[in-house]
Design a protein around this motif. Sequence first.
Motif, PDB file in Angstrom:
ATOM      1  N   MET A   1       0.837  -1.194   0.000  1.00 10.46           N
ATOM      2  CA  MET A   1       0.000   0.000   0.000  1.00 10.46           C
ATOM      3  C   MET A   1       0.876   1.250   0.000  1.00 10.46           C
ATOM      4  O   MET A   1       1.777   1.392   0.824  1.00 10.46           O
ATOM      5  N   ILE A   2       0.615   2.154  -0.899  1.00  7.41           N
ATOM      6  CA  ILE A   2       1.393   3.388  -1.002  1.00  7.41           C
ATOM      7  C   ILE A   2       0.723   4.453  -0.134  1.00  7.41           C
ATOM      8  O   ILE A   2      -0.486   4.685  -0.240  1.00  7.41           O
ATOM      9  N   SER A   3       1.546   5.085   0.712  1.00  5.18           N
ATOM     10  CA  SER A   3       0.983   6.116   1.578  1.00  5.18           C
ATOM     11  C   SER A   3       0.758   7.392   0.768  1.00  5.18           C
ATOM     12  O   SER A   3       1.552   7.721  -0.109  1.00  5.18           O
ATOM     13  N   PRO A   4      -0.316   8.111   1.053  1.00  2.00           N
ATOM     14  CA  PRO A   4      -0.578   9.348   0.307  1.00  2.00           C
ATOM     15  C   PRO A   4       0.496  10.395   0.625  1.00  2.00           C
ATOM     16  O   PRO A   4       1.025  10.443   1.731  1.00  2.00           O
ATOM     17  N   LYS A   5       0.793  11.223  -0.378  1.00  4.90           N
ATOM     18  CA  LYS A   5       1.814  12.257  -0.196  1.00  4.90           C
ATOM     19  C   LYS A   5       1.266  13.356   0.706  1.00  4.90           C
ATOM     20  O   LYS A   5       0.149  13.825   0.514  1.00  4.90           O
ATOM     21  N   LYS A   6       2.071  13.745   1.681  1.00  3.73           N
ATOM     22  CA  LYS A   6       1.647  14.830   2.572  1.00  3.73           C
ATOM     23  C   LYS A   6       1.741  16.126   1.803  1.00  3.73           C
ATOM     24  O   LYS A   6       2.711  16.374   1.105  1.00  3.73           O
ATOM     25  N   SER A   7       0.732  16.947   1.912  1.00  3.98           N
ATOM     26  CA  SER A   7       0.797  18.257   1.260  1.00  3.98           C
ATOM     27  C   SER A   7       0.927  19.323   2.342  1.00  3.98           C
ATOM     28  O   SER A   7       0.430  19.169   3.452  1.00  3.98           O
ATOM     29  N   TYR A   8       1.627  20.374   1.991  1.00  2.05           N
ATOM     30  CA  TYR A   8       1.916  21.453   2.939  1.00  2.05           C
ATOM     31  C   TYR A   8       1.321  22.750   2.444  1.00  2.05           C
ATOM     32  O   TYR A   8       1.338  23.032   1.242  1.00  2.05           O
ATOM     33  N   SER A   9       0.852  23.558   3.382  1.00  2.00           N
ATOM     34  CA  SER A   9       0.452  24.917   3.007  1.00  2.00           C
ATOM     35  C   SER A   9       1.742  25.732   2.922  1.00  2.00           C
ATOM     36  O   SER A   9       2.797  25.289   3.393  1.00  2.00           O
ATOM     37  N   VAL A  10       1.686  26.904   2.339  1.00  2.00           N
ATOM     38  CA  VAL A  10       2.871  27.755   2.221  1.00  2.00           C
ATOM     39  C   VAL A  10       3.409  28.091   3.610  1.00  2.00           C
ATOM     40  O   VAL A  10       4.621  28.061   3.845  1.00  2.00           O
ATOM     41  N   ASP A  11       2.516  28.365   4.565  1.00  2.00           N
ATOM     42  CA  ASP A  11       2.954  28.694   5.927  1.00  2.00           C
ATOM     43  C   ASP A  11       3.640  27.513   6.601  1.00  2.00           C
ATOM     44  O   ASP A  11       4.676  27.665   7.249  1.00  2.00           O
ATOM     45  N   GLU A  12       3.072  26.310   6.445  1.00  2.49           N
ATOM     46  CA  GLU A  12       3.677  25.114   7.036  1.00  2.49           C
ATOM     47  C   GLU A  12       5.062  24.854   6.431  1.00  2.49           C
ATOM     48  O   GLU A  12       6.025  24.582   7.147  1.00  2.49           O
ATOM     49  N   HIS A  28      21.025  27.609  -1.813  1.00  2.05           N
ATOM     50  CA  HIS A  28      19.722  27.720  -2.471  1.00  2.05           C
ATOM     51  C   HIS A  28      19.322  26.399  -3.120  1.00  2.05           C
ATOM     52  O   HIS A  28      18.159  26.003  -3.058  1.00  2.05           O
ATOM     53  N   LYS A  29      20.286  25.726  -3.743  1.00  2.00           N
ATOM     54  CA  LYS A  29      20.003  24.471  -4.443  1.00  2.00           C
ATOM     55  C   LYS A  29      19.420  23.421  -3.484  1.00  2.00           C
ATOM     56  O   LYS A  29      18.455  22.738  -3.824  1.00  2.00           O
ATOM     57  N   GLU A  30      19.985  23.306  -2.272  1.00  2.82           N
ATOM     58  CA  GLU A  30      19.484  22.341  -1.284  1.00  2.82           C
ATOM     59  C   GLU A  30      18.052  22.681  -0.859  1.00  2.82           C
ATOM     60  O   GLU A  30      17.215  21.795  -0.721  1.00  2.82           O
ATOM     61  N   VAL A  31      17.804  23.971  -0.656  1.00  2.00           N
ATOM     62  CA  VAL A  31      16.485  24.401  -0.185  1.00  2.00           C
ATOM     63  C   VAL A  31      15.432  24.177  -1.273  1.00  2.00           C
ATOM     64  O   VAL A  31      14.338  23.664  -1.003  1.00  2.00           O
ATOM     65  N   ILE A  32      15.779  24.509  -2.514  1.00  2.00           N
ATOM     66  CA  ILE A  32      14.841  24.304  -3.623  1.00  2.00           C
ATOM     67  C   ILE A  32      14.552  22.812  -3.782  1.00  2.00           C
ATOM     68  O   ILE A  32      13.399  22.404  -3.961  1.00  2.00           O
ATOM     69  N   SER A  33      15.584  22.000  -3.663  1.00  3.47           N
ATOM     70  CA  SER A  33      15.423  20.549  -3.765  1.00  3.47           C
ATOM     71  C   SER A  33      14.483  20.036  -2.662  1.00  3.47           C
ATOM     72  O   SER A  33      13.601  19.209  -2.913  1.00  3.47           O
ATOM     73  N   LYS A  34      14.662  20.533  -1.456  1.00  3.29           N
ATOM     74  CA  LYS A  34      13.818  20.143  -0.325  1.00  3.29           C
ATOM     75  C   LYS A  34      12.354  20.540  -0.587  1.00  3.29           C
ATOM     76  O   LYS A  34      11.439  19.752  -0.337  1.00  3.29           O
ATOM     77  N   LEU A  35      12.158  21.737  -1.118  1.00  2.76           N
ATOM     78  CA  LEU A  35      10.795  22.198  -1.408  1.00  2.76           C
ATOM     79  C   LEU A  35      10.148  21.357  -2.512  1.00  2.76           C
ATOM     80  O   LEU A  35       8.950  21.068  -2.460  1.00  2.76           O
ATOM     81  N   ARG A  36      10.951  20.952  -3.489  1.00  3.26           N
ATOM     82  CA  ARG A  36      10.407  20.093  -4.559  1.00  3.26           C
ATOM     83  C   ARG A  36      10.009  18.720  -3.996  1.00  3.26           C
ATOM     84  O   ARG A  36       9.014  18.147  -4.415  1.00  3.26           O
ATOM     85  N   GLU A  37      10.822  18.205  -3.045  1.00  3.80           N
ATOM     86  CA  GLU A  37      10.482  16.930  -2.387  1.00  3.80           C
ATOM     87  C   GLU A  37       9.144  17.051  -1.651  1.00  3.80           C
ATOM     88  O   GLU A  37       8.420  16.073  -1.507  1.00  3.80           O
ATOM     89  N   MET A  38       8.871  18.260  -1.178  1.00  2.00           N
ATOM     90  CA  MET A  38       7.622  18.511  -0.452  1.00  2.00           C
ATOM     91  C   MET A  38       6.461  18.776  -1.418  1.00  2.00           C
ATOM     92  O   MET A  38       5.357  19.108  -0.989  1.00  2.00           O
ATOM     93  N   HIS A  39       6.724  18.667  -2.729  1.00  2.00           N
ATOM     94  CA  HIS A  39       5.723  18.847  -3.787  1.00  2.00           C
ATOM     95  C   HIS A  39       5.114  20.248  -3.797  1.00  2.00           C
ATOM     96  O   HIS A  39       3.902  20.401  -3.983  1.00  2.00           O
ATOM     97  N   MET A  40       5.967  21.244  -3.570  1.00  2.00           N
ATOM     98  CA  MET A  40       5.498  22.631  -3.618  1.00  2.00           C
ATOM     99  C   MET A  40       5.516  23.105  -5.072  1.00  2.00           C
ATOM    100  O   MET A  40       6.373  22.703  -5.850  1.00  2.00           O
TER     101      MET A  40
END
Length: 160
Positions: A1-12, A28-40
Amino acid sequence: MISPKKSYSVDEATKKLEGYCAYQDRCHKEVISKLREMHMIPQAIDLIIAHLIQENFLNEERFAKSYARGKFNIKKWGKNRIVNELKHREISKYNINMALKEIEPKEYIKTFNALAKKRLAEIREKDLQKRRKKLADYLLYRGWESGLVYEKVYELVPNK
């Protein structure tokens, strides 16, 4: 079973990234990569990056300086390796030059000499050429300048 992706609000996401940047200097590259992992989405990424820069959580010059100091003092890396790693993280030429100024020239040579002697003592090879090669390869891999390396190799492993 695949767990649903957690979504974040901009504030979170902003709060989470503030903690991420406060824990350790980030580029900047690390932070952008982290945000992409968070599906922003790209607009949210831009908004969060702008906030982090404005609030001084994200500062590339500070990151480059602490990175250079840390890799030199702890891992005993030479300038070539530090420069290559910073370029890989898309740090500007100006910030790379500022970072290299963090390394004292006297300390740089002192560390290089100590590292070369320590490594030579660890090499068990009897053949002179192989001994030189092992020492040179080690120092070059660590990012020390080739002129320095070959000069030191011939000083420490002279012809008999």
